[in-house]
Structure formats: C-alpha cells, structure tokens
Scaffold this active site. Structure first.
Site, short mmCIF file in Angstrom:
data_model
loop_
_atom_site.label_atom_id
_atom_site.label_comp_id
_atom_site.label_asym_id
_atom_site.label_seq_id
_atom_site.Cartn_x
_atom_site.Cartn_y
_atom_site.Cartn_z
N ARG A 1 -12.42 27.42 -97.00
CA ARG A 1 -12.18 28.07 -98.30
C ARG A 1 -10.70 28.46 -98.44
O ARG A 1 -10.37 29.46 -99.06
CB ARG A 1 -13.09 29.30 -98.44
N CYS B 1 -9.25 26.74 -92.51
CA CYS B 1 -10.34 27.32 -93.31
C CYS B 1 -10.88 26.36 -94.39
O CYS B 1 -10.12 25.75 -95.14
CB CYS B 1 -9.83 28.59 -93.99
N ASP C 1 -14.37 20.12 -92.19
CA ASP C 1 -14.56 19.67 -93.58
C ASP C 1 -13.31 18.97 -94.11
O ASP C 1 -12.21 19.16 -93.61
CB ASP C 1 -14.91 20.87 -94.47
N ASP D 1 -21.13 18.74 -92.90
CA ASP D 1 -21.44 19.25 -94.24
C ASP D 1 -20.85 18.23 -95.22
O ASP D 1 -19.64 18.05 -95.28
CB ASP D 1 -20.80 20.64 -94.43
N ARG E 1 -27.62 26.51 -103.14
CA ARG E 1 -27.71 25.07 -102.92
C ARG E 1 -29.06 24.68 -102.35
O ARG E 1 -29.61 23.65 -102.69
CB ARG E 1 -26.59 24.65 -101.95
N TYR E 2 -29.56 25.51 -101.45
CA TYR E 2 -30.84 25.21 -100.79
C TYR E 2 -31.93 26.04 -101.45
O TYR E 2 -31.66 27.10 -102.00
CB TYR E 2 -30.72 25.54 -99.30
N ARG F 1 -32.46 30.01 -99.94
CA ARG F 1 -31.40 30.88 -99.44
C ARG F 1 -30.10 30.68 -100.22
O ARG F 1 -29.86 29.62 -100.78
CB ARG F 1 -31.16 30.64 -97.95
N CYS G 1 -9.62 38.33 -95.36
CA CYS G 1 -9.95 38.12 -93.94
C CYS G 1 -8.98 38.91 -93.07
O CYS G 1 -7.92 39.33 -93.53
CB CYS G 1 -9.82 36.64 -93.58
N CYS H 1 -7.35 31.65 -91.05
CA CYS H 1 -7.44 30.49 -90.16
C CYS H 1 -6.79 29.31 -90.87
O CYS H 1 -7.07 29.05 -92.03
CB CYS H 1 -8.90 30.15 -89.87
N LYS I 1 -25.52 20.48 -95.45
CA LYS I 1 -25.40 20.32 -94.01
C LYS I 1 -26.38 19.28 -93.49
O LYS I 1 -27.54 19.30 -93.87
CB LYS I 1 -25.70 21.65 -93.33
C1 LIG Z 1 -24.52 26.88 -94.71
C2 LIG Z 1 -25.03 27.34 -95.98
C3 LIG Z 1 -26.23 28.09 -96.03
C4 LIG Z 1 -27.02 28.46 -94.80
O1 LIG Z 1 -27.52 27.31 -94.16
P1 LIG Z 1 -28.41 27.42 -92.85
O2 LIG Z 1 -28.49 25.99 -92.38
O3 LIG Z 1 -29.71 28.00 -93.23
O4 LIG Z 1 -27.66 28.28 -91.88
C5 LIG Z 1 -26.68 28.46 -97.29
N1 LIG Z 1 -26.03 28.13 -98.41
C6 LIG Z 1 -24.88 27.39 -98.38
C7 LIG Z 1 -24.22 27.02 -99.67
C8 LIG Z 1 -24.34 26.98 -97.16
O5 LIG Z 1 -23.21 26.26 -97.14
#
Ligand SMILES: *Cc1c(COP(=O)(O)O)cnc(C)c1O
Length: 362
Positions: free
Chosen positions: A114, A112, A272, A309, A92-93, A96, A105, A109, A316
């Site tokens: 998910r 959760c 969420d 989120d 998404r980002y 990362r 798990c 929870c 986020k």
């Molecule tokens: C939370 C998340 C991350 C990591 O986000 P950070 O703000 O860097 O901790 C990476 N990918 C997805 C899809 C996420 O939901």
C-alpha cells in the site's frame, strides 16, 4: 511519555538522519521521500549491522524505488476498486472484510503493497468510520473483520477500544483480527494496558509481520509473550524478498524462531506487483524451492502457506510444491519431502496397491 511515543517522536525522517549515507545518497533519500514517505525509529534502525543488509533494505529508501518501469501498479490488488463498497473497506471474499483504520505506520517498509496511500493521510474521520459500521451492520454475511492499515496498533488504546467495541456490538461478527507490524518494528507499543484492553474483545486474533531472524529480539519476544499470555493467537505474514530472506536456511531460522515466540507462521507472500518495489521481487520458483525446503523438513506448525495475491483483485491463491504427481482412475501418485514417490488407491473402496508402496526414488 511512554517509551514507544518517544521512539516515534525521535524517528528518522530525512536523508540527513541516516549518518551512514554520503551527502549525495542523503539527497537521493530526500528525492524518494517526496513520493514515498521515510520514517524509522531508533529501535528498528538499531538492528542494522551494516549498510545494505536485510534490515537496512527494508527501511532505508533507495533510488531504485524511482526507477520502476510502468509495468506495475499503484493498487496492484485493486483494493480501492469495485471490491470497496465504502471508503476504507475492502469486501472481496464472501464472509470477511479488510478495514483500514489508519494510514500511519511506525516505519514505512520500502516494499509495502500500500505504498501509494500510507503515510499521506491520517486516521479516517469518525463519520467515515460510522459508514463502515453501518455497512457491516447491514451485511450479515460478514463474520470476520480484519483491521489493517497502516498499523492499527498506532491508534490510541481509547480509539482502538471504540472501534473494537462498535464491531463487537454487531451480532453476526464472530471474530476480529488485527494485522500489525509493531511487535517487529516497535515492540515497546505492546504495553500491559494495551493488552488489557484487547483481551476484552475476544475472540481476537493478531497477525504480525517478521521477515528476518534478526528481527526476533528479546524486545519482540516480550511483546509477543504479552499478547500470547492474554490468549491472543498470534500468526505471522512474511514477504519473500530478494536479498532479505530468499534462502531456505534464513527462512527456516525465521519460522522456527517465530514458533519459539508462540507465533504461528501463517502466510509467506510472493511480493506484489507494486510500483517502486520491483527490486525486491524474486522468481516464483524461488518461493516454491523454499517451500520444498521447509515442508516435511521442519515441524509442520512452522510451515507457512505460500500465497500469490493475483493482480487485478483475483485474490490470494495458495501455491506450493506439488506433492500429487498424478491422479488417475486407480491411484494417486505422491512425492514426499525426500523426493520418493508413493502410490495410494484413488477409490475409497480399494486397498493397498499391488506390490510395494514405494514406486521409485528420484
Ligand atoms: C488477505 C485478505 C483478507 C483475509 O484473507 P485470509 O486468507 O482469510 O487471511 C480479507 N480481505 C482482503 C481484501 C484481503 O486481501
């Protein structure tokens, strides 16, 4: 057999395993677990002091899970949508990715995010893992891989070592992160052997997940100490929940307790919009008030970032008490933790504003 495997083997999984429940309530648990799995071990359930307390609510199924209106989603964050280029991966980002390495798990929870996919599938087959590694080898912009699940630390040491080794062999991947709840719900899993393996893969970060000060037990402290002594920086992601931790004093105790265990509070999440979890949600204002009660009042290191989120894959967003009351051509007006306001020159070249810095008291 190691203690953690015994705890897993002997886990509670049916209504009849919860002695405090009436036969009708046990039947309700069995209804709920047809849709959302139930699993908890004697260690975590042992933290319950009485029915419906903050530990109970997190782990014992409730009929409320089946009463949710259609307002919510099964994939509130759209992790399986267009941000998933290969199965088990969410990209998404820009730099990362989130890699789901298991769907199992130690406890399920009730809140959760998910909820729709945990507990139902096992570990992804190896060829699907290979497809993820292939994607990551091609995508040189990815410098951070976050292993999540399910709980990655429920894999065997050897399986996890294989995944981490594969990822480490990709030159552009700089840091690895593991998201795990096991220091909280099955701290016995953090063995010296596991830690010896993990520390071969530095720089490796772990984010764990505690929601209530009663979870900060000697066992949890020992697990965190083993990880921290191996040079693994520890963070915590806490979920804000009604009747569990929606209170400034509870949250202060939790955050300060985490710091004493060498765990840095990282994120505090607004719950969420997930089907079956609406009874845990609080107003956004509750989160803002809690942040107001933490920031400036306790060690800065103990203060997490409050995150919403966004549904629909918006990602986020950090929100918090607004310190900047006004920003105009001349000055920034700011409000401190005591509610006093101060002026600061907006332009780099200007000095201290005329008169006192303290504008007024609220
Ligand atoms: C939370 C998340 C991350 C990591 O986000 P950070 O703000 O860097 O901790 C990476 N990918 C997805 C899809 C996420 O939901």
């Amino acid at each position: 057999m190691p203690e953690w495997k015994k705890l897993m083997r002997d886990s509670l999984r049916r209504g009849a395993d919860v002695a405090e429940l009436s036969p009708e309530e046990q039947a309700e648990v069995d209804e709920v677990r047809k849709l959302y799995p139930f699993f908890s071990n004697a260690y975590y359930t042992g933290l319950i002091e009485k029915k419906d307390d903050p530990i109970w609510k997190q782990v014992i199924p409730s009929a409320q899970e089946l009463e949710d209106p259609d307002l919510y989603s099964n994939d509130a964050l759209e992790e399986d949508g267009e941000d998933s280029p290969v199965k088990h991966l969410t990209h998404r980002y820009p730099d990362r990715v989130l890699f789901t390495v298991t769907y199992t798990c130690a406890i399920y929870c009730r809140f959760c995010t998910r909820k729709r996919k945990v507990g139902l599938n096992p570990v992804p087959p190896w060829h699907e893992m290979e497809a993820v590694f292939d994607y990551l080898r091609e995508h040189t912009e990815v410098r951070d891989v976050l292993l999540s699940g399910g709980d990655p630390l429920l894999l065997s040491d050897a399986q996890l070592d294989w995944i981490l080794t594969e990822l480490r062999s990709i030159p552009h991947i700089e840091i690895l992160r593991i998201g795990t709840k096991l220091p909280c719900v099955l701290p016995q899993r953090i063995t010296p052997e596991l830690v010896e393996m993990l520390k071969k893969h530095h720089p490796l970060y772990i984010n764990t997940h505690f929601n209530h000060p009663r979870e900060l037990t000697p066992e949890a402290e020992k697990a965190c100490a083993l990880l921290a002594d191996a040079g693994i920086p520890l963070g915590c992601q806490t979920v804000l929940m009604k009747g569990i931790n929606d209170d400034v004093e509870v949250m202060k105790e939790l955050m300060l307790g985490l710091l004493r265990m060498r765990v840095k509070p990282y994120y505090l999440y607004q719950a969420d919009l997930v089907t079956g979890t609406s009874h845990f949600r609080t107003d956004v204002q509750v989160g803002l008030d809690i942040m107001e009660g933490l920031q400036g009042h306790i060690t800065g290191f103990a203060v997490p970032t409050y995150i919403i989120d966004a549904p629909g894959g918006g990602g986020k967003m950090a929100v918090g008490p607004n310190r900047l009351v006004e920003l105009n051509e001349e000055e920034a007006v700011m409000r401190n933790y005591e509610g006093k306001t101060f002026r600061y020159p907006a332009r780099a070249g200007s000095g201290v504003p005329e008169g006192t810095l303290i504008q007024d008291y609220v």
